[in-house]
Design a protein around this motif. Structure first.
Motif, mmCIF file in Angstrom:
data_model
loop_
_atom_site.group_PDB
_atom_site.id
_atom_site.type_symbol
_atom_site.label_atom_id
_atom_site.label_comp_id
_atom_site.label_asym_id
_atom_site.label_seq_id
_atom_site.Cartn_x
_atom_site.Cartn_y
_atom_site.Cartn_z
ATOM 1 N N VAL A 23 0.379 5.136 -3.881
ATOM 2 C CA VAL A 23 0.672 3.777 -4.348
ATOM 3 C C VAL A 23 1.681 3.834 -5.493
ATOM 4 C CG1 VAL A 23 -0.284 1.697 -5.424
ATOM 5 C CG2 VAL A 23 -1.584 2.885 -3.637
ATOM 6 N N ARG A 24 1.441 4.720 -6.438
ATOM 7 C CA ARG A 24 2.339 4.830 -7.590
ATOM 8 C C ARG A 24 3.739 5.241 -7.154
ATOM 9 N NH1 ARG A 24 0.294 8.933 -9.820
ATOM 10 N NH2 ARG A 24 1.949 10.400 -9.318
ATOM 11 N N GLU A 25 3.827 6.220 -6.256
ATOM 12 C CA GLU A 25 5.136 6.705 -5.827
ATOM 13 C C GLU A 25 5.906 5.620 -5.073
ATOM 14 O OE1 GLU A 25 4.113 10.122 -3.555
ATOM 15 O OE2 GLU A 25 4.015 11.464 -5.301
ATOM 16 N N ALA A 26 5.221 4.847 -4.244
ATOM 17 C CA ALA A 26 5.894 3.776 -3.500
ATOM 18 C C ALA A 26 6.436 2.715 -4.445
ATOM 19 C CB ALA A 26 4.931 3.147 -2.494
ATOM 20 N N ALA A 27 5.658 2.385 -5.470
ATOM 21 C CA ALA A 27 6.081 1.364 -6.428
ATOM 22 C C ALA A 27 7.231 1.859 -7.301
ATOM 23 C CB ALA A 27 4.904 0.939 -7.300
ATOM 24 N N GLU A 28 7.192 3.141 -7.678
ATOM 25 C CA GLU A 28 8.212 3.683 -8.574
ATOM 26 C C GLU A 28 9.591 3.724 -7.931
ATOM 27 O OE1 GLU A 28 6.644 7.460 -9.692
ATOM 28 O OE2 GLU A 28 5.494 6.667 -11.400
ATOM 29 N N LYS A 29 9.663 3.751 -6.617
ATOM 30 C CA LYS A 29 10.953 3.757 -5.932
ATOM 31 C C LYS A 29 11.628 2.401 -5.970
ATOM 32 C CE LYS A 29 9.945 7.620 -2.836
ATOM 33 N NZ LYS A 29 9.768 8.060 -1.430
ATOM 34 N N GLY A 30 10.878 1.373 -6.380
ATOM 35 C CA GLY A 30 11.458 0.052 -6.568
ATOM 36 C C GLY A 30 11.637 -0.726 -5.285
ATOM 37 N N GLY A 31 12.241 -1.909 -5.413
ATOM 38 C CA GLY A 31 12.437 -2.779 -4.269
ATOM 39 C C GLY A 31 11.577 -4.017 -4.366
ATOM 40 N N THR A 32 11.697 -4.880 -3.388
ATOM 41 C CA THR A 32 10.881 -6.090 -3.344
ATOM 42 C C THR A 32 9.460 -5.720 -2.928
ATOM 43 O OG1 THR A 32 11.398 -6.513 -1.026
ATOM 44 C CG2 THR A 32 12.906 -7.449 -2.675
ATOM 45 N N PRO A 33 8.497 -6.605 -3.183
ATOM 46 C CA PRO A 33 7.118 -6.303 -2.772
ATOM 47 C C PRO A 33 6.980 -5.970 -1.295
ATOM 48 C CG PRO A 33 7.096 -8.108 -4.324
ATOM 49 C CD PRO A 33 8.551 -7.826 -4.030
ATOM 50 N N HIS A 34 7.692 -6.725 -0.432
ATOM 51 C CA HIS A 34 7.510 -6.417 1.000
ATOM 52 C C HIS A 34 8.140 -5.077 1.366
ATOM 53 C CE1 HIS A 34 11.593 -8.219 1.671
ATOM 54 N NE2 HIS A 34 11.605 -7.409 2.717
ATOM 55 N N GLU A 35 9.211 -4.672 0.666
ATOM 56 C CA GLU A 35 9.780 -3.352 0.902
ATOM 57 C C GLU A 35 8.824 -2.254 0.430
ATOM 58 O OE1 GLU A 35 14.564 -4.275 0.542
ATOM 59 O OE2 GLU A 35 13.389 -3.886 -1.271
ATOM 60 N N ILE A 36 8.193 -2.473 -0.699
ATOM 61 C CA ILE A 36 7.241 -1.492 -1.229
ATOM 62 C C ILE A 36 6.050 -1.348 -0.293
ATOM 63 C CG2 ILE A 36 5.592 -1.059 -3.101
ATOM 64 C CD1 ILE A 36 7.647 -2.321 -5.006
ATOM 65 N N LEU A 37 5.558 -2.465 0.242
ATOM 66 C CA LEU A 37 4.409 -2.394 1.140
ATOM 67 C C LEU A 37 4.752 -1.683 2.443
ATOM 68 C CD1 LEU A 37 2.690 -5.879 0.635
ATOM 69 C CD2 LEU A 37 1.875 -3.639 -0.131
ATOM 70 N N HIS A 38 5.945 -1.923 2.977
ATOM 71 C CA HIS A 38 6.352 -1.206 4.190
ATOM 72 C C HIS A 38 6.478 0.285 3.900
ATOM 73 C CE1 HIS A 38 7.096 -4.026 7.500
ATOM 74 N NE2 HIS A 38 7.384 -4.925 6.560
ATOM 75 N N ARG A 39 7.042 0.620 2.751
ATOM 76 C CA ARG A 39 7.174 2.028 2.360
ATOM 77 C C ARG A 39 5.796 2.669 2.201
ATOM 78 N NH1 ARG A 39 9.647 1.501 -2.604
ATOM 79 N NH2 ARG A 39 11.617 1.180 -1.517
ATOM 80 N N LEU A 40 4.894 1.939 1.558
ATOM 81 C CA LEU A 40 3.540 2.452 1.342
ATOM 82 C C LEU A 40 2.791 2.595 2.660
ATOM 83 C CD1 LEU A 40 1.348 3.311 -0.619
ATOM 84 C CD2 LEU A 40 0.763 0.895 -0.949
ATOM 85 N N ALA A 41 3.020 1.682 3.574
ATOM 86 C CA ALA A 41 2.350 1.757 4.877
ATOM 87 C C ALA A 41 2.719 3.043 5.607
ATOM 88 C CB ALA A 41 2.719 0.542 5.728
ATOM 89 N N VAL A 42 3.998 3.416 5.560
ATOM 90 C CA VAL A 42 4.435 4.657 6.196
ATOM 91 C C VAL A 42 3.750 5.863 5.549
ATOM 92 C CG1 VAL A 42 6.420 6.167 6.618
ATOM 93 C CG2 VAL A 42 6.650 3.693 6.923
ATOM 94 N N SER A 43 3.675 5.846 4.209
ATOM 95 C CA SER A 43 3.031 6.954 3.493
ATOM 96 C C SER A 43 1.543 7.016 3.789
ATOM 97 C CB SER A 43 3.261 6.794 1.984
ATOM 98 O OG SER A 43 4.623 6.882 1.657
ATOM 99 N N PHE A 44 0.889 5.856 3.792
ATOM 100 C CA PHE A 44 -0.544 5.812 4.069
ATOM 101 C C PHE A 44 -0.850 6.337 5.468
ATOM 102 C CE2 PHE A 44 -2.663 2.461 1.063
ATOM 103 C CZ PHE A 44 -2.548 3.362 0.025
ATOM 104 N N GLN A 45 -0.067 5.895 6.464
ATOM 105 C CA GLN A 45 -0.359 6.337 7.829
ATOM 106 C C GLN A 45 -0.163 7.845 7.952
ATOM 107 O OE1 GLN A 45 0.244 4.091 11.531
ATOM 108 N NE2 GLN A 45 1.912 5.509 11.973
ATOM 109 N N ALA A 46 0.897 8.364 7.353
ATOM 110 C CA ALA A 46 1.142 9.809 7.428
ATOM 111 C C ALA A 46 0.010 10.586 6.753
ATOM 112 C CB ALA A 46 2.478 10.147 6.774
ATOM 113 N N HIS A 47 -0.491 10.054 5.642
ATOM 114 C CA HIS A 47 -1.560 10.744 4.917
ATOM 115 C C HIS A 47 -2.899 10.626 5.640
ATOM 116 C CE1 HIS A 47 -4.231 12.070 1.735
ATOM 117 N NE2 HIS A 47 -4.865 10.908 1.800
ATOM 118 N N PHE A 48 -3.317 9.401 5.930
ATOM 119 C CA PHE A 48 -4.648 9.197 6.488
ATOM 120 C C PHE A 48 -4.803 9.771 7.893
ATOM 121 C CE2 PHE A 48 -4.877 5.782 3.235
ATOM 122 C CZ PHE A 48 -6.065 6.173 2.629
ATOM 123 N N LEU A 49 -3.719 9.817 8.664
ATOM 124 C CA LEU A 49 -3.818 10.333 10.028
ATOM 125 C C LEU A 49 -3.343 11.778 10.137
ATOM 126 C CD1 LEU A 49 -2.785 7.242 12.185
ATOM 127 C CD2 LEU A 49 -5.059 7.978 11.426
#
Length: 254
Positions: free
Chosen positions: A111-137
């Motif tokens: 979460v912290r890394e996705a937010a630190e890269k900046g961007g709009t909230p919807h860009e951050i959430l899409h970025r975080l979604a990719v990271s979450f899926q790669a991690h959790f799966l």
């Protein structure tokens, strides 16, 4: 945090290295390792041995399963001695906790890394979604989740500790992210804690389904991830421009 339970007395293992103290694990007796050690070379050696035990245990737990792996197997794989394993971890349950909690507690970091890269909230959430899926799966994470599910059935204390150290921390980080956006004037459609639960739930449900089904009939495609994330984005209210025409492709091709 109270680690008392199951007939064990709360205990702490301290491995001091440049004022760093490693993870607390539950053990039947109190064992203090390196608390009075002044030889930095010896501390470094013990630190490397501890790391080797953890890596060997993770590999064996994933490949053989927790029940089939013995401490002897871990020592054979990592080197060292059973005596050192007992000093550092207490028992097999102790090393399991370190392996599981170390691997599974990185959600807040994502979460912290996705937010630190900046961007709009919807860009951050899409970025975080990719990271979450790669991690959790990640297959290793899924294998450890299977172990956690099995252990949690018979050990409620273990289940509680796992939840407190993983899901709770990730939820707190997500909640703070949504709260920050709300403070910036974004009109969310639900309180930050509800949005945090819903967003994390997208990925927790997948890892549980994967752990149970062994990916039979599961769709983990990028297209599905984009669509689910964009549906959440539009429903949550994080779009700063409510009239923006955002496609389900997601920002920047995510």
């Amino acid at each position: 945090m109270d680690f008392t339970g199951g007939g064990f007395q709360s205990a702490f293992v301290h491995v001091r290295r440049c004022n760093r103290y490693y993870a607390v694990v539950r053990q039947p007796v109190f064992v203090e390792v390196c608390a009075k050690m002044t030889d930095q070379t010896e501390c470094d050696r013990l630190d490397r041995r501890r790391r080797a035990f953890i890596e060997a245990a993770r590999e064996l737990f994933v490949r053989l399963g927790y029940e089939r792996t013995t401490l002897g197997d871990i020592v054979d794989r990592a080197g060292g001695s059973l005596a050192t394993v007992y000093k550092l971890f207490g028992n097999k349950e102790g090393i399991l906790e370190v392996v599981v909690f170390e691997k599974a507690s990185s959600g807040a970091t994502l979460v912290r890394e996705a937010a630190e890269k900046g961007g709009t909230p919807h860009e951050i959430l899409h970025r975080l979604a990719v990271s979450f899926q790669a991690h959790f799966l990640d297959p290793e994470v899924v294998a450890l989740v299977r172990i956690v599910i099995a252990r949690s059935v018979s050990d409620k204390d273990f289940a509680r500790r796992f939840f407190e150290r993983t899901a709770t921390r990730t939820l707190d980080s997500l909640q703070q992210l949504f709260a920050d956006w709300q403070d910036r004037g974004i009109e969310l459609n639900a309180p930050p804690h509800i949005l945090a639960e819903l967003f994390l739930g997208l990925f927790v449900s997948d890892v549980h389904a994967d752990a149970i089904s062994h990916r039979v009939g599961m769709d983990n495609s990028l297209e599905r991830l984009r669509a689910r994330t964009q549906f959440f984005v539009m429903g949550s209210g994080v779009l700063e421009n409510k009239n923006a025409n955002i496609s389900f492709e997601g920002p920047n091709g995510l």
